[in-house]
Design a protein around this motif. Structure first.
Motif, mmCIF file in Angstrom:
data_model
loop_
_atom_site.group_PDB
_atom_site.id
_atom_site.type_symbol
_atom_site.label_atom_id
_atom_site.label_comp_id
_atom_site.label_asym_id
_atom_site.label_seq_id
_atom_site.Cartn_x
_atom_site.Cartn_y
_atom_site.Cartn_z
ATOM 1 N N ALA A 1 -9.276 -67.664 -53.262
ATOM 2 C CA ALA A 1 -9.685 -68.401 -52.064
ATOM 3 C C ALA A 1 -10.634 -69.549 -52.443
ATOM 4 O O ALA A 1 -10.512 -70.658 -51.915
ATOM 5 C CB ALA A 1 -10.342 -67.471 -51.054
ATOM 6 N N ALA A 2 -11.563 -69.293 -53.369
ATOM 7 C CA ALA A 2 -12.482 -70.339 -53.819
ATOM 8 C C ALA A 2 -11.721 -71.462 -54.521
ATOM 9 O O ALA A 2 -11.992 -72.649 -54.296
ATOM 10 C CB ALA A 2 -13.532 -69.750 -54.755
ATOM 11 N N LEU A 3 -10.752 -71.088 -55.350
ATOM 12 C CA LEU A 3 -9.937 -72.083 -56.042
ATOM 13 C C LEU A 3 -9.130 -72.893 -55.029
ATOM 14 O O LEU A 3 -9.056 -74.118 -55.119
ATOM 15 C CB LEU A 3 -9.013 -71.413 -57.055
ATOM 16 C CG LEU A 3 -8.078 -72.338 -57.826
ATOM 17 C CD1 LEU A 3 -8.883 -73.349 -58.646
ATOM 18 C CD2 LEU A 3 -7.168 -71.521 -58.736
ATOM 19 N N TYR A 4 -8.547 -72.218 -54.050
ATOM 20 C CA TYR A 4 -7.768 -72.925 -53.036
ATOM 21 C C TYR A 4 -8.660 -73.880 -52.244
ATOM 22 O O TYR A 4 -8.278 -75.021 -51.981
ATOM 23 C CB TYR A 4 -7.071 -71.944 -52.089
ATOM 24 C CG TYR A 4 -6.312 -72.674 -51.019
ATOM 25 C CD1 TYR A 4 -5.071 -73.228 -51.299
ATOM 26 C CD2 TYR A 4 -6.850 -72.863 -49.758
ATOM 27 C CE1 TYR A 4 -4.380 -73.937 -50.336
ATOM 28 C CE2 TYR A 4 -6.165 -73.576 -48.791
ATOM 29 C CZ TYR A 4 -4.930 -74.108 -49.082
ATOM 30 O OH TYR A 4 -4.261 -74.823 -48.137
ATOM 31 N N ARG A 5 -9.849 -73.441 -51.870
ATOM 32 C CA ARG A 5 -10.773 -74.316 -51.127
ATOM 33 C C ARG A 5 -11.133 -75.543 -51.962
ATOM 34 O O ARG A 5 -11.192 -76.667 -51.450
ATOM 35 C CB ARG A 5 -12.033 -73.559 -50.726
ATOM 36 C CG ARG A 5 -11.845 -72.621 -49.554
ATOM 37 C CD ARG A 5 -13.168 -72.082 -49.035
ATOM 38 N NE ARG A 5 -13.918 -71.318 -50.023
ATOM 39 C CZ ARG A 5 -13.799 -70.003 -50.210
ATOM 40 N NH1 ARG A 5 -12.973 -69.301 -49.464
ATOM 41 N NH2 ARG A 5 -14.523 -69.390 -51.124
ATOM 42 N N ALA A 6 -11.370 -75.326 -53.257
ATOM 43 C CA ALA A 6 -11.714 -76.449 -54.139
ATOM 44 C C ALA A 6 -10.517 -77.388 -54.293
ATOM 45 O O ALA A 6 -10.678 -78.611 -54.245
ATOM 46 C CB ALA A 6 -12.174 -75.928 -55.498
ATOM 47 N N LEU A 7 -9.332 -76.834 -54.468
ATOM 48 C CA LEU A 7 -8.127 -77.665 -54.564
ATOM 49 C C LEU A 7 -7.914 -78.470 -53.287
ATOM 50 O O LEU A 7 -7.527 -79.638 -53.336
ATOM 51 C CB LEU A 7 -6.889 -76.804 -54.825
ATOM 52 C CG LEU A 7 -6.594 -76.432 -56.261
ATOM 53 C CD1 LEU A 7 -5.510 -75.371 -56.333
ATOM 54 C CD2 LEU A 7 -6.212 -77.644 -57.076
ATOM 55 N N ARG B 1 -3.184 -86.764 -54.852
ATOM 56 C CA ARG B 1 -2.565 -86.935 -56.172
ATOM 57 C C ARG B 1 -3.110 -85.938 -57.193
ATOM 58 O O ARG B 1 -2.346 -85.242 -57.849
ATOM 59 C CB ARG B 1 -2.748 -88.372 -56.643
ATOM 60 C CG ARG B 1 -2.260 -88.690 -58.060
ATOM 61 C CD ARG B 1 -0.784 -88.332 -58.328
ATOM 62 N NE ARG B 1 0.143 -89.091 -57.574
ATOM 63 C CZ ARG B 1 0.859 -90.116 -58.007
ATOM 64 N NH1 ARG B 1 0.735 -90.526 -59.246
ATOM 65 N NH2 ARG B 1 1.693 -90.728 -57.219
ATOM 66 N N PRO B 2 -4.451 -85.803 -57.366
ATOM 67 C CA PRO B 2 -4.950 -84.817 -58.335
ATOM 68 C C PRO B 2 -4.540 -83.385 -57.969
ATOM 69 O O PRO B 2 -4.208 -82.583 -58.841
ATOM 70 C CB PRO B 2 -6.463 -84.977 -58.284
ATOM 71 C CG PRO B 2 -6.708 -86.316 -57.713
ATOM 72 C CD PRO B 2 -5.550 -86.620 -56.824
ATOM 73 N N ARG B 3 -4.557 -83.066 -56.681
ATOM 74 C CA ARG B 3 -4.157 -81.729 -56.232
ATOM 75 C C ARG B 3 -2.694 -81.466 -56.595
ATOM 76 O O ARG B 3 -2.338 -80.395 -57.084
ATOM 77 C CB ARG B 3 -4.379 -81.621 -54.719
ATOM 78 C CG ARG B 3 -4.083 -80.259 -54.159
ATOM 79 C CD ARG B 3 -4.404 -80.157 -52.686
ATOM 80 N NE ARG B 3 -3.587 -81.059 -51.898
ATOM 81 C CZ ARG B 3 -4.038 -81.982 -51.063
ATOM 82 N NH1 ARG B 3 -5.325 -82.150 -50.886
ATOM 83 N NH2 ARG B 3 -3.215 -82.750 -50.396
ATOM 84 N N ARG C 1 -12.755 -82.943 -61.987
ATOM 85 C CA ARG C 1 -13.203 -82.991 -60.589
ATOM 86 C C ARG C 1 -13.154 -81.602 -59.965
ATOM 87 O O ARG C 1 -14.049 -81.213 -59.216
ATOM 88 C CB ARG C 1 -12.333 -83.980 -59.806
ATOM 89 C CG ARG C 1 -12.737 -84.108 -58.366
ATOM 90 C CD ARG C 1 -14.152 -84.688 -58.234
ATOM 91 N NE ARG C 1 -14.529 -84.684 -56.832
ATOM 92 C CZ ARG C 1 -15.650 -84.168 -56.344
ATOM 93 N NH1 ARG C 1 -16.552 -83.660 -57.158
ATOM 94 N NH2 ARG C 1 -15.899 -84.170 -55.069
ATOM 95 N N LEU C 2 -12.112 -80.829 -60.267
ATOM 96 C CA LEU C 2 -11.998 -79.469 -59.749
ATOM 97 C C LEU C 2 -13.155 -78.610 -60.262
ATOM 98 O O LEU C 2 -13.763 -77.860 -59.502
ATOM 99 C CB LEU C 2 -10.656 -78.850 -60.142
ATOM 100 C CG LEU C 2 -10.384 -77.442 -59.620
ATOM 101 C CD1 LEU C 2 -10.328 -77.438 -58.099
ATOM 102 C CD2 LEU C 2 -9.083 -76.909 -60.203
ATOM 103 N N ILE D 1 -16.301 -79.505 -58.352
ATOM 104 C CA ILE D 1 -16.291 -78.936 -57.002
ATOM 105 C C ILE D 1 -16.605 -77.451 -57.051
ATOM 106 O O ILE D 1 -17.402 -76.938 -56.254
ATOM 107 C CB ILE D 1 -14.937 -79.195 -56.303
ATOM 108 C CG1 ILE D 1 -14.774 -80.694 -55.995
ATOM 109 C CG2 ILE D 1 -14.810 -78.368 -55.024
ATOM 110 C CD1 ILE D 1 -13.395 -81.074 -55.521
ATOM 111 N N MET D 2 -15.994 -76.727 -57.995
ATOM 112 C CA MET D 2 -16.235 -75.294 -58.128
ATOM 113 C C MET D 2 -17.705 -75.027 -58.455
ATOM 114 O O MET D 2 -18.313 -74.085 -57.914
ATOM 115 C CB MET D 2 -15.330 -74.671 -59.190
ATOM 116 C CG MET D 2 -13.847 -74.709 -58.883
ATOM 117 S SD MET D 2 -13.338 -73.559 -57.613
ATOM 118 C CE MET D 2 -13.535 -71.993 -58.429
ATOM 119 N N GLU D 3 -18.281 -75.821 -59.339
ATOM 120 C CA GLU D 3 -19.692 -75.651 -59.697
ATOM 121 C C GLU D 3 -20.596 -75.977 -58.519
ATOM 122 O O GLU D 3 -21.620 -75.308 -58.315
ATOM 123 C CB GLU D 3 -20.037 -76.494 -60.912
ATOM 124 C CG GLU D 3 -19.438 -75.941 -62.182
ATOM 125 C CD GLU D 3 -19.606 -76.840 -63.395
ATOM 126 O OE1 GLU D 3 -20.046 -78.018 -63.251
ATOM 127 O OE2 GLU D 3 -19.283 -76.378 -64.511
#
Length: 165
Positions: A102-108, A114-116, A153-154, A157-159
């Motif tokens: 869920a955290a990864l999906y929120r960050a994505l 384009r990056p996503r 960038r991902l 965002i996660m950090e």
């Protein structure tokens, strides 16, 4: 195409296609519709034993989603908490895994389109970098650079969200 062949392709490629399409549209119901339509196209047009099925399928998913966007059928994305996640073998392990997903999906979801798309194609879609670049209309060098920047960038965002990467 024989039924068992299509079933094998479905089992092997449905989830990566769904994750990729979900990264594009952000709506689970719309992503399922697009992927189902792509498999329908496969049933009607693909020759048995065709190489590069996953690449072809992801390309069809992308074009079908773009068609829906052009027609104004783009839906609003569902919140990440509403996404179905896999059932865990061990309850605690499953809860932790679901939270990371869920955290990864929120960050994505916070990344630009384009990056996503590049990250999803390469890591969840399992496509090699050359194919990712082809599908995105980038040279191999530009795709590698864009993917590296998307990962950075991902990570950022996660950090920012308090996760160690």
């Amino acid at each position: 195409m024989r039924r068992d062949t299509l079933e094998g392709l479905y089992r092997a490629h449905y989830r990566p296609a769904l994750l990729y399409t979900l990264s594009l549209c952000g709506d689970p119901a719309q992503a399922e519709d697009v992927v189902s339509a792509a498999f329908e196209t496969a049933l009607l047009t693909l020759e048995e034993g065709s190489p590069g099925f996953r690449y072809w399928l992801l390309k069809v998913c992308r074009h079908r989603w773009l068609d829906e966007v052009r027609r104004g059928r783009r839906r609003h994305p569902a919140p990440p908490e509403d996404l179905p996640l896999t059932a865990p073998d061990d309850v605690l392990e499953g809860i932790l895994r679901e939270e990371r997903y869920a955290a990864l999906y929120r960050a994505l979801a916070r990344l630009p389109e384009r990056p996503r798309e590049l990250l999803t194609l390469h890591y969840f879609g399992g496509l090699p970098l050359a194919r990712v670049g082809e599908l995105a209309g980038l040279s191999p060098g530009a795709a590698k650079t864009a993917l590296c920047r998307a990962r950075q960038r991902l990570r950022q965002i996660m950090e920012e969200d308090g996760y160690e990467v």
